[in-house]
Scaffold this motif. Structure first.
Motif, PDB file in Angstrom:
ATOM      1  N   SER A   1       0.857  -1.183   0.000  1.00  0.00           N
ATOM      2  CA  SER A   1       0.000   0.000   0.000  1.00  0.00           C
ATOM      3  C   SER A   1       0.894   1.234   0.000  1.00  0.00           C
ATOM      4  O   SER A   1       2.110   1.136   0.173  1.00  0.00           O
ATOM      5  N   GLY A   2       0.282   2.397  -0.191  1.00  0.00           N
ATOM      6  CA  GLY A   2       1.087   3.592  -0.319  1.00  0.00           C
ATOM      7  C   GLY A   2       0.628   4.735   0.552  1.00  0.00           C
ATOM      8  O   GLY A   2      -0.336   4.609   1.306  1.00  0.00           O
TER       9      GLY A   2
ATOM     10  N   VAL B   1       5.774  -1.592   7.043  1.00  0.00           N
ATOM     11  CA  VAL B   1       5.515  -1.425   5.608  1.00  0.00           C
ATOM     12  C   VAL B   1       6.207  -2.591   4.911  1.00  0.00           C
ATOM     13  O   VAL B   1       7.425  -2.765   5.021  1.00  0.00           O
TER      14      VAL B   1
ATOM     15  N   HIS C   1       6.061  -5.191   1.167  1.00  0.00           N
ATOM     16  CA  HIS C   1       5.562  -5.247  -0.208  1.00  0.00           C
ATOM     17  C   HIS C   1       6.429  -6.191  -1.017  1.00  0.00           C
ATOM     18  O   HIS C   1       7.545  -6.550  -0.604  1.00  0.00           O
TER      19      HIS C   1
ATOM     20  N   TRP D   1       1.948   0.936  -6.019  1.00  0.00           N
ATOM     21  CA  TRP D   1       2.824   1.943  -5.433  1.00  0.00           C
ATOM     22  C   TRP D   1       4.246   1.383  -5.541  1.00  0.00           C
ATOM     23  O   TRP D   1       4.522   0.255  -5.109  1.00  0.00           O
TER      24      TRP D   1
ATOM     25  N   GLN E   1       8.565   4.343  -3.237  1.00  0.00           N
ATOM     26  CA  GLN E   1       7.541   5.118  -2.539  1.00  0.00           C
ATOM     27  C   GLN E   1       7.227   4.507  -1.181  1.00  0.00           C
ATOM     28  O   GLN E   1       7.073   5.215  -0.178  1.00  0.00           O
ATOM     29  N   GLN E   2       7.117   3.187  -1.168  1.00  0.00           N
ATOM     30  CA  GLN E   2       6.761   2.513   0.073  1.00  0.00           C
ATOM     31  C   GLN E   2       7.911   2.562   1.082  1.00  0.00           C
ATOM     32  O   GLN E   2       7.691   2.702   2.282  1.00  0.00           O
TER      33      GLN E   2
ATOM     34  N   HIS F   1      10.488  -1.825   7.709  1.00  0.00           N
ATOM     35  CA  HIS F   1      10.296  -1.959   6.271  1.00  0.00           C
ATOM     36  C   HIS F   1      10.957  -3.232   5.790  1.00  0.00           C
ATOM     37  O   HIS F   1      12.133  -3.471   6.075  1.00  0.00           O
TER      38      HIS F   1
END
Length: 282
Positions: free
Chosen positions: A132-133, A222, A224, A231, A235-236, A247
């Motif tokens: 998600s962003g 975060v 991904h 996104w 960006q993430q 992250h």
């Protein structure tokens, strides 16, 4: 919460806070509440539900209001499908699950997770922004979503469905395509339009989310796919820095790591949740 009785690690149908759900894992495990992306559903988490259950977690995946088997109010306002309206439903589900849930929001579901954090932080043990962003989606997927509006104006949902199939790069079985079609047309037409508007127009509320999470001691993650094409990973990663969040990029995955790399996804989620639980107990 109502549910069918079955093996603890086998996903079973349930209703949680009025939302259609799949549940796996022990009732006394730390609860992971998972929110799907735009036009998605609880089934998007099916590959990771048994793995989370095997790790001792109570894994709950829901359809947001207006998605697939979670029906909206036919005579209700459009606001029931807004980010704040959907967050109210998530809060109700979290309360029914006993609170202190580990909330995981995939893609559009991450925007709903952030709205839930801002409105009801006391219900949350942690929040994971999953593919998600920080704000409205842009890039190729944003352009594709805007194109779907033009298709809708010309031919309604039938045209949008044809457009989504034409743009889908994945090789899918006939059975999978049949499920995707049933899910698409079972979802609320009005709900999809309202959610699409939010996905294209949501402002960056990261600073406020950071402040709320810090004030309530809520750990943030975060994560991904390393090759996410919604996104962008950069960006993430930047969002994680601004949120003060952990992250992690999940290898061998794009925008749907729960499907593309279930084992890698679960390793990231379980490690984060275990750490959050340890910090909360200290």
């Amino acid at each position: 919460m109502t549910r069918a009785v079955d093996r603890l690690d086998e996903p079973r149908s349930a209703t949680v806070g009025g939302l259609a759900a799949l549940v796996a894992g022990p009732a006394d495990g730390a609860t992971v509440l998972m929110l799907p992306g735009f036009t998605g559903s609880k089934e998007d988490f099916f590959p990771i539900l048994p793995l989370l259950a095997t790790a001792g977690l109570r894994a709950v995946a829901v359809d947001l209001r207006g998605q697939y088997e979670s029906k909206g109010e036919p005579d209700g306002p459009d606001s029931q499908f807004s980010l704040d309206g959907l967050a109210s439903d998530v809060a109700l589900a979290a309360r029914e699950l006993g609170g202190q849930v580990h909330l995981v929001g995939h893609s559009f579901g991450g925007l709903v997770a952030r709205a839930t954090l801002l409105a009801d932080p006391g219900l949350l043990a942690s929040v994971t922004f999953f593919g998600s962003g920080p704000a409205a989606i842009g890039g190729p997927r944003g352009l594709a979503l805007r194109a779907m509006y033009a298709l809708y104006a010309q031919g309604g949902l039938d045209a949008v469905w044809a457009g989504t199939r034409a743009l889908d790069p994945a090789v899918r079985s006939a059975e999978e395509v049949d499920f995707l079609r049933r899910r698409f047309f079972a979802s609320s037409e009005r709900g999809m339009l309202v959610m699409a508007k939010a996905l294209l127009g949501e402002p960056d509320r990261g600073a406020l989310a950071t402040a709320v999470a810090s004030a309530h001691g809520i750990p943030l993650l975060v994560t991904h796919g390393v090759d996410d094409d919604a996104w962008l990973p950069a960006q993430q990663a930047d969002m994680a820095v601004r949120l003060g969040a952990r992250h992690v990029a999940i290898p061998v995955a794009m925008h749907s790591p729960a499907v593309q790399n279930p084992t890698g996804t679960v390793e990231v989620l379980v490690a984060f949740i275990r750490e959050a639980e340890t910090e909360a107990a200290a």
